[in-house]
Each structure stands twice: as C-alpha cells, then as structure tokens.
Design an enzyme around this catalytic site. Structure first.
Site: not given
Length: 99
Positions: A57, A52, A20-21
């Site tokens: 992020y 993740d 989920t950057w």
C-alpha cells in the site's frame, strides 16, 4: 464504537477497522504524511483500534505511517497486515522454490 473479541485471541477490537490502501492520498497522487496522520487520528478518535495495511500500500508508506501512529499511542491498537507482494522480488534466487 462497538467492540468484539477477535476469535480466540482475547483481543477487544473495534467492529470497524480502517483500511489504509489509499492512506495519505488519492489514487495516483503523492503520499502526504500529514493527510495520513490526520486520517489515522480521526479514526482513532472515533474509537477505531484496528487498522489494516500491507507492504504494498502506497509503496510501503502506509505501513510506515501506521507504525509511527501506533508507537505514538499508549492504548492497545491492533494492526493486521499482509506481506509477500514485495518480498518475492527481494528474495535471493537460492531461497525461492519451484515445483
């Protein structure tokens, strides 16, 4: 979707996870909660149950969106995260140690 047992935990996780950057926008664009929710929902509908994220992020918005999403589901969803990149800046000097 294929699933595997994660190490010795007994957790049955999807072989594919969603990183989920860039959740909720493209690089440099403002965070969009609707885009984030739609992305998470699309992954979930394909059988992904492993997400993740990290505290850094999208300046914390990714973790927040993932948390809200997980709370809205009754199925087991697993979240892997990292912390510390922001934590170090917020720790009082008395708790930091140099060697």
């Amino acid at each position: 979707m294929n699933y595997r047992i994660l190490g010795k935990t007994g957790y049955k996780v999807s072989e594919i996870s969603l990183g989920t950057w860039q959740l909720g926008s493209k690089w440099g664009d403002p965070f969009d909660e609707k885009v984030a929710r739609n992305t998470l929902e699309a992954a979930y509908e394909q059988g992904i149950n492993l997400f993740d994220t990290a505290d850094i992020y999208q300046d914390g918005m990714s973790e927040k969106a993932v948390g809200e999403f997980v709370r809205s589901k009754s199925d087991k969803i697993y979240v892997v995260t990292k912390c510390g990149r922001k934590l170090i800046r917020t720790l009082p000097k008395a708790t930091t140690r140099t060697t």
